[in-house]
Write a protein that holds these residues in place. Structure first.
Motif, PDB file in Angstrom:
ATOM      1  N   GLU A   1      -6.529   7.841 -12.895  1.00 11.25           N
ATOM      2  CA  GLU A   1      -8.155   8.337 -12.792  1.00 11.25           C
ATOM      3  C   GLU A   1      -8.183   7.149 -13.363  1.00 11.25           C
ATOM      4  O   GLU A   1      -9.570   6.745 -13.355  1.00 11.25           O
ATOM      5  CB  GLU A   1      -7.915   8.829 -14.139  1.00 11.25           C
ATOM      6  N   LYS A   2      -8.258   5.468 -13.439  1.00  9.78           N
ATOM      7  CA  LYS A   2      -8.985   4.555 -13.665  1.00  9.78           C
ATOM      8  C   LYS A   2      -8.386   3.574 -12.579  1.00  9.78           C
ATOM      9  O   LYS A   2      -8.211   2.097 -13.223  1.00  9.78           O
ATOM     10  CB  LYS A   2      -9.167   4.014 -14.511  1.00  9.78           C
ATOM     11  N   PRO A   3      -8.388   3.446 -11.515  1.00 11.66           N
ATOM     12  CA  PRO A   3      -8.226   2.753 -10.365  1.00 11.66           C
ATOM     13  C   PRO A   3      -8.976   1.148  -9.922  1.00 11.66           C
ATOM     14  O   PRO A   3      -9.940   1.343 -10.680  1.00 11.66           O
ATOM     15  CB  PRO A   3      -7.842   3.108  -8.837  1.00 11.66           C
ATOM     16  N   VAL A   4      -8.452  -0.212  -9.539  1.00 13.63           N
ATOM     17  CA  VAL A   4      -8.778  -0.876  -9.811  1.00 13.63           C
ATOM     18  C   VAL A   4      -9.852  -0.923  -8.212  1.00 13.63           C
ATOM     19  O   VAL A   4      -9.442  -0.263  -7.327  1.00 13.63           O
ATOM     20  CB  VAL A   4      -8.388  -2.289  -9.552  1.00 13.63           C
ATOM     21  N   ARG A   5     -11.088  -1.143  -8.898  1.00 16.70           N
ATOM     22  CA  ARG A   5     -12.590  -0.892  -7.605  1.00 16.70           C
ATOM     23  C   ARG A   5     -12.654  -2.620  -7.499  1.00 16.70           C
ATOM     24  O   ARG A   5     -12.705  -2.586  -5.794  1.00 16.70           O
ATOM     25  CB  ARG A   5     -13.238  -0.541  -8.005  1.00 16.70           C
ATOM     26  N   HIS A   6     -12.767  -3.477  -7.827  1.00 14.24           N
ATOM     27  CA  HIS A   6     -13.103  -4.765  -7.622  1.00 14.24           C
ATOM     28  C   HIS A   6     -12.059  -5.627  -8.508  1.00 14.24           C
ATOM     29  O   HIS A   6     -12.040  -5.803  -9.052  1.00 14.24           O
ATOM     30  CB  HIS A   6     -14.174  -5.649  -7.892  1.00 14.24           C
ATOM     31  N   PRO A   7     -10.941  -5.994  -7.766  1.00 14.55           N
ATOM     32  CA  PRO A   7      -9.709  -6.646  -7.718  1.00 14.55           C
ATOM     33  C   PRO A   7     -10.210  -8.465  -8.263  1.00 14.55           C
ATOM     34  O   PRO A   7      -9.873  -8.373 -10.063  1.00 14.55           O
ATOM     35  CB  PRO A   7      -8.850  -7.049  -6.810  1.00 14.55           C
ATOM     36  N   ALA A   8     -10.871  -8.586  -7.819  1.00 10.01           N
ATOM     37  CA  ALA A   8     -10.897  -9.661  -8.419  1.00 10.01           C
ATOM     38  C   ALA A   8     -12.207  -9.917  -9.343  1.00 10.01           C
ATOM     39  O   ALA A   8     -11.460 -11.346 -10.468  1.00 10.01           O
ATOM     40  CB  ALA A   8     -12.089 -10.699  -7.055  1.00 10.01           C
ATOM     41  N   LEU A   9     -13.058  -9.192 -10.134  1.00  7.85           N
ATOM     42  CA  LEU A   9     -13.720  -8.982 -11.558  1.00  7.85           C
ATOM     43  C   LEU A   9     -12.856  -8.163 -11.873  1.00  7.85           C
ATOM     44  O   LEU A   9     -12.371  -9.182 -13.545  1.00  7.85           O
ATOM     45  CB  LEU A   9     -14.960  -8.025 -11.336  1.00  7.85           C
ATOM     46  N   VAL A  10     -12.074  -7.859 -12.549  1.00 11.15           N
ATOM     47  CA  VAL A  10     -10.688  -7.078 -12.745  1.00 11.15           C
ATOM     48  C   VAL A  10      -9.777  -8.458 -13.168  1.00 11.15           C
ATOM     49  O   VAL A  10      -9.583  -8.605 -14.101  1.00 11.15           O
ATOM     50  CB  VAL A  10     -10.046  -6.423 -12.053  1.00 11.15           C
TER      51      VAL A  10
ATOM     52  N   VAL B   1      -0.565   3.350 -11.592  1.00  7.43           N
ATOM     53  CA  VAL B   1      -0.240   2.562 -10.076  1.00  7.43           C
ATOM     54  C   VAL B   1      -0.898   1.382 -10.952  1.00  7.43           C
ATOM     55  O   VAL B   1      -1.301   0.552 -11.146  1.00  7.43           O
ATOM     56  CB  VAL B   1      -2.056   3.361  -9.194  1.00  7.43           C
ATOM     57  N   ILE B   2      -0.438   0.912  -9.813  1.00  9.54           N
ATOM     58  CA  ILE B   2      -0.299  -1.307 -10.156  1.00  9.54           C
ATOM     59  C   ILE B   2      -0.835  -1.546  -8.712  1.00  9.54           C
ATOM     60  O   ILE B   2      -0.681  -0.932  -7.244  1.00  9.54           O
ATOM     61  CB  ILE B   2       1.339  -1.302  -9.903  1.00  9.54           C
ATOM     62  N   HIS B   3      -2.286  -2.336  -8.896  1.00 11.85           N
ATOM     63  CA  HIS B   3      -3.167  -2.357  -7.599  1.00 11.85           C
ATOM     64  C   HIS B   3      -2.222  -3.863  -7.190  1.00 11.85           C
ATOM     65  O   HIS B   3      -2.336  -5.497  -8.031  1.00 11.85           O
ATOM     66  CB  HIS B   3      -4.461  -3.219  -8.009  1.00 11.85           C
ATOM     67  N   TYR B   4      -0.899  -4.742  -6.440  1.00 13.89           N
ATOM     68  CA  TYR B   4      -0.188  -4.887  -6.108  1.00 13.89           C
ATOM     69  C   TYR B   4      -0.847  -6.845  -6.050  1.00 13.89           C
ATOM     70  O   TYR B   4       0.109  -7.955  -6.389  1.00 13.89           O
ATOM     71  CB  TYR B   4       1.044  -5.027  -5.319  1.00 13.89           C
ATOM     72  N   PRO B   5      -1.487  -6.968  -5.347  1.00 13.38           N
ATOM     73  CA  PRO B   5      -2.852  -7.753  -4.805  1.00 13.38           C
ATOM     74  C   PRO B   5      -2.619  -8.875  -6.079  1.00 13.38           C
ATOM     75  O   PRO B   5      -2.673 -10.570  -5.958  1.00 13.38           O
ATOM     76  CB  PRO B   5      -3.742  -8.190  -3.991  1.00 13.38           C
TER      77      PRO B   5
ATOM     78  N   LYS C   1       0.669  -0.877  -0.179  1.00 14.48           N
ATOM     79  CA  LYS C   1       0.323   0.210   0.420  1.00 14.48           C
ATOM     80  C   LYS C   1       1.117   1.063  -0.083  1.00 14.48           C
ATOM     81  O   LYS C   1       0.330   2.111  -0.623  1.00 14.48           O
ATOM     82  CB  LYS C   1      -0.880   0.315   1.105  1.00 14.48           C
ATOM     83  N   GLU C   2       2.313   1.353   0.747  1.00 14.21           N
ATOM     84  CA  GLU C   2       3.127   1.940   0.376  1.00 14.21           C
ATOM     85  C   GLU C   2       3.434   2.768  -0.842  1.00 14.21           C
ATOM     86  O   GLU C   2       3.336   3.869  -1.346  1.00 14.21           O
ATOM     87  CB  GLU C   2       4.484   1.968   1.557  1.00 14.21           C
ATOM     88  N   TYR C   3       3.796   1.424  -1.316  1.00 12.39           N
ATOM     89  CA  TYR C   3       4.345   2.032  -2.914  1.00 12.39           C
ATOM     90  C   TYR C   3       2.557   2.274  -3.615  1.00 12.39           C
ATOM     91  O   TYR C   3       3.399   3.123  -4.386  1.00 12.39           O
ATOM     92  CB  TYR C   3       4.837   0.798  -3.821  1.00 12.39           C
ATOM     93  N   TYR C   4       1.752   2.031  -3.362  1.00 10.11           N
ATOM     94  CA  TYR C   4       0.473   2.022  -3.829  1.00 10.11           C
ATOM     95  C   TYR C   4       0.585   3.381  -3.717  1.00 10.11           C
ATOM     96  O   TYR C   4       0.481   4.354  -5.132  1.00 10.11           O
ATOM     97  CB  TYR C   4      -0.296   1.122  -3.771  1.00 10.11           C
ATOM     98  N   GLU C   5       0.715   4.195  -2.740  1.00  2.00           N
ATOM     99  CA  GLU C   5      -0.145   5.133  -2.470  1.00  2.00           C
ATOM    100  C   GLU C   5       1.394   5.511  -3.412  1.00  2.00           C
ATOM    101  O   GLU C   5       0.586   7.637  -3.805  1.00  2.00           O
ATOM    102  CB  GLU C   5       0.003   5.873  -1.346  1.00  2.00           C
ATOM    103  N   ARG C   6       2.242   5.956  -2.792  1.00  3.24           N
ATOM    104  CA  ARG C   6       2.975   6.704  -3.794  1.00  3.24           C
ATOM    105  C   ARG C   6       3.725   6.911  -5.044  1.00  3.24           C
ATOM    106  O   ARG C   6       3.626   8.163  -6.324  1.00  3.24           O
ATOM    107  CB  ARG C   6       4.614   6.098  -2.783  1.00  3.24           C
ATOM    108  N   MET C   7       3.009   5.797  -5.698  1.00  6.42           N
ATOM    109  CA  MET C   7       2.841   5.719  -7.677  1.00  6.42           C
ATOM    110  C   MET C   7       1.466   6.633  -7.917  1.00  6.42           C
ATOM    111  O   MET C   7       1.080   7.432  -8.687  1.00  6.42           O
ATOM    112  CB  MET C   7       2.950   4.724  -8.220  1.00  6.42           C
ATOM    113  N   LYS C   8       0.664   6.841  -7.194  1.00  6.33           N
ATOM    114  CA  LYS C   8      -0.761   7.793  -6.860  1.00  6.33           C
ATOM    115  C   LYS C   8      -0.703   8.812  -6.436  1.00  6.33           C
ATOM    116  O   LYS C   8      -1.317   9.417  -7.723  1.00  6.33           O
ATOM    117  CB  LYS C   8      -1.743   6.669  -5.992  1.00  6.33           C
ATOM    118  N   GLU C   9       0.050   9.322  -6.122  1.00  4.15           N
ATOM    119  CA  GLU C   9       0.341  10.910  -6.132  1.00  4.15           C
ATOM    120  C   GLU C   9       1.264  11.725  -6.852  1.00  4.15           C
ATOM    121  O   GLU C   9       1.404  12.103  -7.128  1.00  4.15           O
ATOM    122  CB  GLU C   9       1.633  10.994  -4.270  1.00  4.15           C
ATOM    123  N   THR C  10       2.309  10.491  -7.445  1.00  5.19           N
ATOM    124  CA  THR C  10       3.215  10.414  -8.471  1.00  5.19           C
ATOM    125  C   THR C  10       3.516  10.592 -10.465  1.00  5.19           C
ATOM    126  O   THR C  10       4.020  11.402 -10.424  1.00  5.19           O
ATOM    127  CB  THR C  10       4.513  10.430  -7.588  1.00  5.19           C
TER     128      THR C  10
END
Length: 137
Positions: free
Chosen positions: A96-105, A26-30, A13-22
């Motif tokens: 601007e299009k993050p993963v909202r439903h990981p299992a469905l994605v 973004v990568i939804h790592y799970p 989540k730390e890496y996710y937030e850093r990417m989201k800011e800069t």
């Protein structure tokens, strides 16, 4: 990888937030498999991407320290999104299009994979990606 010191390794989540800011992505790592397909196709990969250890589960199982791609120098990204097209799991997205439903994605991208023309099943199961997956997990 820092197998000896997993308690000092940052959570995904730390890496996710850093990417989201800069970064523009973004990568939804799970749901990231860690095969480094995104890095492989990026024409500027050596100037943008790094592979870093982080605490993450693989598709929701076995939470541990794994190697994953991270956009360390997002200012060098040309926003061509070739890496997004190559991502077999759908984990890599425009910010601007993050993963909202990981299992469905994950399910959707797995079913879509054989029909992708350029980055399909043959691309994902190349020897170098299989080796990266084994090494990074």
């Amino acid at each position: 990888m820092e197998k000896g010191k997993p308690e000092n390794t940052p959570d995904w989540k730390e890496y996710y937030e850093r990417m989201k800011e800069t970064a523009p992505l973004v990568i939804h790592y799970p749901i990231c498999g860690g095969g480094e397909e995104c890095i492989f196709v990026c024409p500027f990969s050596d100037k943008i991407w790094e592979v870093v250890p982080m605490k993450v589960s693989l598709f929701g199982f076995k939470y541990k320290v794994r190697l994953r791609p991270f956009m360390a120098n997002p200012e060098n990204c040309k926003k061509c999104y070739i890496c997004v097209q190559a991502c077999p799991t759908g984990a890599l997205r425009p910010v601007e299009k993050p993963v909202r439903h990981p299992a469905l994605v994950l399910l959707y991208n797995t079913l879509k994979l054989p029909f992708k023309k350029k980055y399909g099943v043959k691309f994902v199961f190349r020897k170098e990606h299989a080796e990266k997956f084994k090494k990074n997990n």
